[in-house]
Design a protein around this motif. Sequence first.
Motif, PDB file in Angstrom:
ATOM      1  N   ALA A 191      64.795  49.439  11.090  1.00 56.16           N
ATOM      2  CA  ALA A 191      65.252  48.990  12.470  1.00 56.16           C
ATOM      3  C   ALA A 191      65.405  49.846  13.471  1.00 56.16           C
ATOM      4  N   ASN A 192      65.539  50.959  12.986  1.00 52.79           N
ATOM      5  CA  ASN A 192      65.803  52.012  14.114  1.00 52.79           C
ATOM      6  C   ASN A 192      64.450  53.201  14.075  1.00 52.79           C
ATOM      7  N   PHE A 193      63.542  52.697  13.733  1.00 54.01           N
ATOM      8  CA  PHE A 193      62.091  53.620  13.985  1.00 54.01           C
ATOM      9  C   PHE A 193      61.716  53.793  15.385  1.00 54.01           C
ATOM     10  N   GLY A 194      61.994  52.905  16.190  1.00 55.88           N
ATOM     11  CA  GLY A 194      61.757  52.797  17.537  1.00 55.88           C
ATOM     12  C   GLY A 194      62.454  54.157  18.297  1.00 55.88           C
ATOM     13  N   ILE A 195      63.383  54.523  17.787  1.00 51.15           N
ATOM     14  CA  ILE A 195      63.958  55.638  18.318  1.00 51.15           C
ATOM     15  C   ILE A 195      63.166  56.944  18.105  1.00 51.15           C
ATOM     16  N   LEU A 196      62.870  57.161  16.796  1.00 51.05           N
ATOM     17  CA  LEU A 196      61.964  58.518  16.307  1.00 51.05           C
ATOM     18  C   LEU A 196      60.542  58.204  16.895  1.00 51.05           C
ATOM     19  N   GLU A 197      59.967  56.933  17.158  1.00 52.70           N
ATOM     20  CA  GLU A 197      58.878  56.638  17.623  1.00 52.70           C
ATOM     21  C   GLU A 197      58.818  57.374  19.227  1.00 52.70           C
ATOM     22  N   GLY A 198      60.003  57.180  19.752  1.00 53.25           N
ATOM     23  CA  GLY A 198      60.185  57.447  21.232  1.00 53.25           C
ATOM     24  C   GLY A 198      59.969  59.027  21.437  1.00 53.25           C
ATOM     25  N   LEU A 199      60.973  59.627  20.510  1.00 51.33           N
ATOM     26  CA  LEU A 199      60.948  61.006  20.568  1.00 51.33           C
ATOM     27  C   LEU A 199      59.421  61.430  20.432  1.00 51.33           C
ATOM     28  N   ILE A 200      58.766  61.257  19.198  1.00 51.61           N
ATOM     29  CA  ILE A 200      57.559  61.692  18.749  1.00 51.61           C
ATOM     30  C   ILE A 200      56.428  61.498  20.073  1.00 51.61           C
ATOM     31  N   THR A 201      56.597  60.121  20.329  1.00 51.50           N
ATOM     32  CA  THR A 201      55.593  59.861  21.567  1.00 51.50           C
ATOM     33  C   THR A 201      55.702  60.663  22.744  1.00 51.50           C
ATOM     34  N   VAL A 202      56.870  61.179  23.167  1.00 50.36           N
ATOM     35  CA  VAL A 202      57.252  61.969  24.527  1.00 50.36           C
ATOM     36  C   VAL A 202      56.820  63.262  24.153  1.00 50.36           C
ATOM     37  N   LEU A 203      56.945  63.903  22.844  1.00 46.96           N
ATOM     38  CA  LEU A 203      56.241  65.101  22.442  1.00 46.96           C
ATOM     39  C   LEU A 203      54.974  65.405  22.474  1.00 46.96           C
ATOM     40  N   LEU A 204      54.197  64.402  21.638  1.00 42.65           N
ATOM     41  CA  LEU A 204      52.946  64.544  21.541  1.00 42.65           C
ATOM     42  C   LEU A 204      52.193  64.095  22.520  1.00 42.65           C
ATOM     43  N   GLY A 205      52.628  63.264  23.473  1.00 36.63           N
ATOM     44  CA  GLY A 205      51.912  62.815  24.674  1.00 36.63           C
ATOM     45  C   GLY A 205      51.038  61.553  24.381  1.00 36.63           C
ATOM     46  N   THR A 236      62.594  55.721  29.322  1.00 31.85           N
ATOM     47  CA  THR A 236      62.024  56.811  28.613  1.00 31.85           C
ATOM     48  C   THR A 236      62.044  56.116  26.932  1.00 31.85           C
ATOM     49  N   PRO A 237      60.770  56.182  26.262  1.00 38.02           N
ATOM     50  CA  PRO A 237      60.328  55.851  24.957  1.00 38.02           C
ATOM     51  C   PRO A 237      61.554  56.319  24.196  1.00 38.02           C
ATOM     52  N   GLY A 238      62.269  55.293  23.483  1.00 40.80           N
ATOM     53  CA  GLY A 238      63.280  55.658  22.417  1.00 40.80           C
ATOM     54  C   GLY A 238      64.644  55.698  23.036  1.00 40.80           C
ATOM     55  N   LEU A 239      64.906  56.055  24.047  1.00 43.48           N
ATOM     56  CA  LEU A 239      66.078  56.388  24.504  1.00 43.48           C
ATOM     57  C   LEU A 239      66.829  54.965  24.864  1.00 43.48           C
ATOM     58  N   GLN A 240      65.987  54.091  25.452  1.00 44.85           N
ATOM     59  CA  GLN A 240      66.433  52.540  25.320  1.00 44.85           C
ATOM     60  C   GLN A 240      67.173  52.050  24.375  1.00 44.85           C
ATOM     61  N   GLU A 241      66.503  52.453  22.940  1.00 47.17           N
ATOM     62  CA  GLU A 241      66.722  52.111  21.692  1.00 47.17           C
ATOM     63  C   GLU A 241      68.289  52.749  21.331  1.00 47.17           C
ATOM     64  N   VAL A 242      68.329  54.102  21.912  1.00 49.27           N
ATOM     65  CA  VAL A 242      69.323  54.815  21.594  1.00 49.27           C
ATOM     66  C   VAL A 242      70.715  54.287  22.333  1.00 49.27           C
ATOM     67  N   LYS A 243      70.582  53.622  23.521  1.00 52.54           N
ATOM     68  CA  LYS A 243      71.631  52.755  23.964  1.00 52.54           C
ATOM     69  C   LYS A 243      72.078  51.733  23.486  1.00 52.54           C
ATOM     70  N   LYS A 244      70.858  51.035  22.689  1.00 56.74           N
ATOM     71  CA  LYS A 244      71.541  49.780  22.182  1.00 56.74           C
ATOM     72  C   LYS A 244      72.027  50.035  20.846  1.00 56.74           C
ATOM     73  N   LYS A 245      71.262  50.992  19.927  1.00 58.61           N
ATOM     74  CA  LYS A 245      71.815  51.451  18.672  1.00 58.61           C
ATOM     75  C   LYS A 245      72.940  52.685  18.300  1.00 58.61           C
ATOM     76  N   LEU A 246      72.884  53.344  19.180  1.00 57.73           N
ATOM     77  CA  LEU A 246      73.738  54.523  18.851  1.00 57.73           C
ATOM     78  C   LEU A 246      74.853  54.768  19.838  1.00 57.73           C
ATOM     79  N   GLN A 247      75.445  53.831  19.937  1.00 61.30           N
ATOM     80  CA  GLN A 247      76.727  53.727  20.841  1.00 61.30           C
ATOM     81  C   GLN A 247      77.980  54.214  20.092  1.00 61.30           C
ATOM     82  N   TYR A 248      78.761  55.227  20.455  1.00 60.59           N
ATOM     83  CA  TYR A 248      79.776  55.807  19.800  1.00 60.59           C
ATOM     84  C   TYR A 248      80.914  54.387  19.605  1.00 60.59           C
ATOM     85  N   LEU A 249      81.143  53.690  20.613  1.00 65.65           N
ATOM     86  CA  LEU A 249      81.864  52.570  20.548  1.00 65.65           C
ATOM     87  C   LEU A 249      81.531  51.442  19.623  1.00 65.65           C
ATOM     88  N   SER A 250      80.579  51.151  19.173  1.00 64.41           N
ATOM     89  CA  SER A 250      79.992  50.238  18.345  1.00 64.41           C
ATOM     90  C   SER A 250      80.159  50.700  16.634  1.00 64.41           C
TER      91      SER A 250
END
Length: 324
Positions: A22-36, A202-216
Amino acid sequence: MEQDNTYIRFDWAIKHMLRDKANFGILEGLITVLLGEEVKIVELLESESNQDSDTDKFNRVDIKAKNSKGHLIIVEVQLTRQLYYLQRILYGTCKAITEHINIGEKYDQVKKVYSISILYCDFGKGDDYVYHGETRFKGIHTGNDLLVNTKEEGVIVQHLPKEVFPEYYLVRVNVYDKLPESPLDEWMTYLKTGKVKEDTRTPGLQEVKKKLQYLSMSPKEKRAYDAHLDTIMVQNDVLDTAREEGLDEGRKMGLKIGLEQGLEQGLEQGLEQGRAEGRAEGRAEGMAEGVKSVAMKLISIGMDDGMIKEATGLSDNEISELRK
């Protein structure tokens, strides 16, 4: 901790959360940005185990994935410096290749591997925060890239070696120090500070905001995460202290060796200078004695003082002393 816009550190997330499909989108975003190019992760593959206790604080954490093109992608986080890091990531890519081809299979089954290292430690010198390495065959005279013939589905096609050989990305988090101006900069900001722009696209960071919040996080998860941060702070303090103590010992040892070498060199130079001065004084004394001997012979044959003075350069007093 600023809880209104703070997200879980990537090194914690990659170890505890990003292995969930369910969190693959975060990794996909990072790799997408790096590889172009857009990357979709199909599955996570068996990777080196990562312990969950604080005793592994000096270890790296990693994920190995396969994308929709069948390429292997290794994403790993390195928290502490390692002397032979280049050799280790080379070994890691080679191991990934050999693990995913069976004995007897043709070489067309060899997988392209991308190795992405996110470094939270000093790693050599350089004026950039992301470095990319690939294999290219270039003509030593023309500078042209070599195209290699390959048979695919009964057709001969040409490929650049970089399309086959592993590629490496070294992401130097600690040296990043700028305001974000690009998707890659936004990722660097998150990796270093845990902050994400409110309006990020930015790809992946939108998912970070939804799924990696400290408060959650649950209270138990927060305690474990805060302990992880404390461990990192202690680890960095220990390493910095060891480095400073090593430098101090090095300076002391260098001073001691320098003094010893200075004394030794001074003694050698003094002896050599003394020998040189002795030789010079010996030559001078020998010449003086020789001049006096000549003057005595001239006196014995009855030459007057004026001619002796002109011939030897002796003074009137010196000639008078010789006549006594």
